[in-house]
Design a protein around this motif. Structure first.
Motif, PDB file in Angstrom:
ATOM      1  N   PHE A  26       0.834  -1.197   0.000  1.00 34.09           N
ATOM      2  CA  PHE A  26       0.000   0.000   0.000  1.00 34.09           C
ATOM      3  C   PHE A  26       0.875   1.255   0.000  1.00 34.09           C
ATOM      4  O   PHE A  26       1.795   1.381   0.814  1.00 34.09           O
ATOM      5  CB  PHE A  26      -0.905   0.028   1.238  1.00 34.09           C
ATOM      6  N   ALA A  27       0.563   2.196  -0.894  1.00 35.68           N
ATOM      7  CA  ALA A  27       1.274   3.478  -0.962  1.00 35.68           C
ATOM      8  C   ALA A  27       0.263   4.606  -0.809  1.00 35.68           C
ATOM      9  O   ALA A  27      -0.731   4.662  -1.541  1.00 35.68           O
ATOM     10  CB  ALA A  27       2.029   3.601  -2.282  1.00 35.68           C
ATOM     11  N   ASN A  28       0.524   5.503   0.116  1.00 36.66           N
ATOM     12  CA  ASN A  28      -0.468   6.517   0.486  1.00 36.66           C
ATOM     13  C   ASN A  28      -0.327   7.804  -0.318  1.00 36.66           C
ATOM     14  O   ASN A  28       0.543   7.952  -1.161  1.00 36.66           O
ATOM     15  CB  ASN A  28      -0.373   6.820   1.972  1.00 36.66           C
ATOM     16  N   LEU A  36      -3.288   6.122   6.574  1.00 36.56           N
ATOM     17  CA  LEU A  36      -4.379   6.249   5.603  1.00 36.56           C
ATOM     18  C   LEU A  36      -5.132   4.931   5.444  1.00 36.56           C
ATOM     19  O   LEU A  36      -6.347   4.928   5.197  1.00 36.56           O
ATOM     20  CB  LEU A  36      -3.807   6.683   4.246  1.00 36.56           C
ATOM     21  N   TRP A  37      -4.438   3.809   5.569  1.00 40.66           N
ATOM     22  CA  TRP A  37      -5.035   2.503   5.302  1.00 40.66           C
ATOM     23  C   TRP A  37      -5.619   1.834   6.536  1.00 40.66           C
ATOM     24  O   TRP A  37      -6.180   0.733   6.444  1.00 40.66           O
ATOM     25  CB  TRP A  37      -3.984   1.600   4.645  1.00 40.66           C
ATOM     26  N   ASP A  38      -5.497   2.467   7.698  1.00 42.14           N
ATOM     27  CA  ASP A  38      -6.006   1.867   8.935  1.00 42.14           C
ATOM     28  C   ASP A  38      -7.480   1.453   8.860  1.00 42.14           C
ATOM     29  O   ASP A  38      -7.842   0.384   9.352  1.00 42.14           O
ATOM     30  CB  ASP A  38      -5.806   2.821  10.115  1.00 42.14           C
ATOM     31  N   PRO A  39      -8.374   2.256   8.260  1.00 38.21           N
ATOM     32  CA  PRO A  39      -9.790   1.856   8.241  1.00 38.21           C
ATOM     33  C   PRO A  39     -10.061   0.615   7.397  1.00 38.21           C
ATOM     34  O   PRO A  39     -11.033  -0.106   7.651  1.00 38.21           O
ATOM     35  CB  PRO A  39     -10.495   3.088   7.643  1.00 38.21           C
ATOM     36  N   VAL A  40      -9.215   0.352   6.392  1.00 33.57           N
ATOM     37  CA  VAL A  40      -9.478  -0.722   5.427  1.00 33.57           C
ATOM     38  C   VAL A  40      -8.880  -2.063   5.848  1.00 33.57           C
ATOM     39  O   VAL A  40      -9.497  -3.120   5.646  1.00 33.57           O
ATOM     40  CB  VAL A  40      -8.939  -0.327   4.035  1.00 33.57           C
ATOM     41  N   LEU A  41      -7.694  -2.039   6.432  1.00 36.01           N
ATOM     42  CA  LEU A  41      -6.944  -3.278   6.656  1.00 36.01           C
ATOM     43  C   LEU A  41      -7.690  -4.332   7.478  1.00 36.01           C
ATOM     44  O   LEU A  41      -7.643  -5.520   7.132  1.00 36.01           O
ATOM     45  CB  LEU A  41      -5.589  -2.971   7.296  1.00 36.01           C
ATOM     46  N   GLY A  93      -2.055   1.832  -4.804  1.00 34.58           N
ATOM     47  CA  GLY A  93      -1.532   3.180  -4.640  1.00 34.58           C
ATOM     48  C   GLY A  93      -2.624   4.217  -4.795  1.00 34.58           C
ATOM     49  O   GLY A  93      -3.408   4.167  -5.736  1.00 34.58           O
ATOM     50  N   LEU A  94      -2.662   5.175  -3.863  1.00 36.60           N
ATOM     51  CA  LEU A  94      -3.672   6.225  -3.896  1.00 36.60           C
ATOM     52  C   LEU A  94      -2.990   7.564  -4.155  1.00 36.60           C
ATOM     53  O   LEU A  94      -2.004   7.905  -3.510  1.00 36.60           O
ATOM     54  CB  LEU A  94      -4.453   6.254  -2.576  1.00 36.60           C
ATOM     55  N   SER A  95      -3.509   8.322  -5.120  1.00 33.08           N
ATOM     56  CA  SER A  95      -2.994   9.644  -5.472  1.00 33.08           C
ATOM     57  C   SER A  95      -1.534   9.538  -5.917  1.00 33.08           C
ATOM     58  O   SER A  95      -1.232   8.808  -6.853  1.00 33.08           O
ATOM     59  CB  SER A  95      -3.187  10.611  -4.304  1.00 33.08           C
ATOM     60  N   PRO A 240     -11.471   7.636  -0.513  1.00 34.61           N
ATOM     61  CA  PRO A 240     -12.633   6.781  -0.253  1.00 34.61           C
ATOM     62  C   PRO A 240     -12.343   5.648   0.720  1.00 34.61           C
ATOM     63  O   PRO A 240     -13.258   5.133   1.360  1.00 34.61           O
ATOM     64  CB  PRO A 240     -13.010   6.247  -1.635  1.00 34.61           C
ATOM     65  N   CYS A 241     -11.067   5.270   0.864  1.00 34.60           N
ATOM     66  CA  CYS A 241     -10.720   4.241   1.840  1.00 34.60           C
ATOM     67  C   CYS A 241     -10.984   4.718   3.269  1.00 34.60           C
ATOM     68  O   CYS A 241     -11.174   3.905   4.177  1.00 34.60           O
ATOM     69  CB  CYS A 241      -9.256   3.833   1.682  1.00 34.60           C
TER      70      CYS A 241
END
Length: 262
Positions: A26-28, A36-41, A93-95, A240-241
């Protein structure tokens, strides 16, 4: 969970590895760190090795003097994967993270078996636009951009939520030199030609209220990649994540299953 600090060319890149199994990297985005990825994992299936890293100038990684190049950011991600011995990963990857994903997938096909390009594009903005933003930071500090950036990042519903305070703080904690350096890397990047050569599975995700990389911009990038898929998330902005982690995780999980990764 294991933490690593990987040194490359005098720059330390901080990364975190959780779980075991098929690797997903994952790349923020610009102005966030791996949180950034805490809510999804927690919503992803078992049997995955989750790898996150803070790009240079962000989070717990080094903050070298600006400017940065996209080539350096791609090489940082490459160094992380090589250090960990990871191959055949799905790279999310996001953004700016999505730009890194494009560059790395073209450069190192042995590392990447599939890519998720979230709220990104092969080219984002103009050099003039980025220079205006950099000048504003130099003159008035990063916090002077917070309100404008939050409106680009989040949809109307989320902007009114109490969670906003957390994401405002993460943005304002970003080192100014790191934000400027990565902004310069984005300003100098046009990946349309190289991204058009990708032949691995690619999923694009966009948010209807994304003010930074609108859905049409995401579609323009996907249109040059044969066989790519597109998922549009309603009433979401640039992250959106964060806004709808359940939907995001469900679509990501489906992609992992469709590509045989889980």
């Amino acid at each position: 969970m294991t933490e690593y600090t990987i040194s490359r060319g005098g720059v330390d890149i901080y990364c975190k590895v959780e779980g075991s199994g098929a690797p997903v990297v994952f790349a923020n985005s610009l102005g966030t760190d791996m949180r950034l990825w805490d809510p999804v994992l927690p919503l992803l299936p078992d049997g995955l090795q989750i790898i996150r890293f803070d790009k240079r100038g962000h989070g717990k990684s080094s903050v070298p003097p600006a400017p940065y190049t996209m080539g350096a950011l791609v090489s940082d991600a490459e160094a992380v994967m090589d250090h960990l011995g990871v191959k055949d990963a799905v790279f999310v990857g996001l953004s700016i993270g999505g730009m890194i994903a494009q560059g790395l997938a073209v450069k190192r096909l042995d590392l990447i078996r599939a890519v998720v390009l979230s709220n990104t594009a092969a080219k984002i903005g103009t050099k003039e636009m980025w220079q205006t933003r950099i000048d504003a930071i130099r003159q008035n500090g990063l916090a002077s951009l917070t309100d404008t950036v939050m409106e680009r990042w989040f949809g109307t519903d989320f902007l009114a939520s109490p969670e906003m305070a957390h994401w405002r703080a993460i943005f304002e904690q970003t080192p100014e030199e790191g934000y400027i350096g990565c902004s310069q890397a984005i300003a100098g990047t046009d990946f349309y030609s190289s991204t058009s050569t990708l032949r691995c599975p690619v999923l694009g995700i966009a948010g209807t209220e994304d003010g930074s990389t609108p859905p049409d911009l995401m579609r323009e990038t996907l249109n040059v990649i044969p066989g790519s898929e597109f998922h549009l998330m309603q009433r979401c902005g640039h992250l959106p994540c964060v806004e709808k982690p359940q939907e995001y995780a469900a679509r990501l999980t489906q992609f992992l299953k469709d590509t045989g990764h889980v």
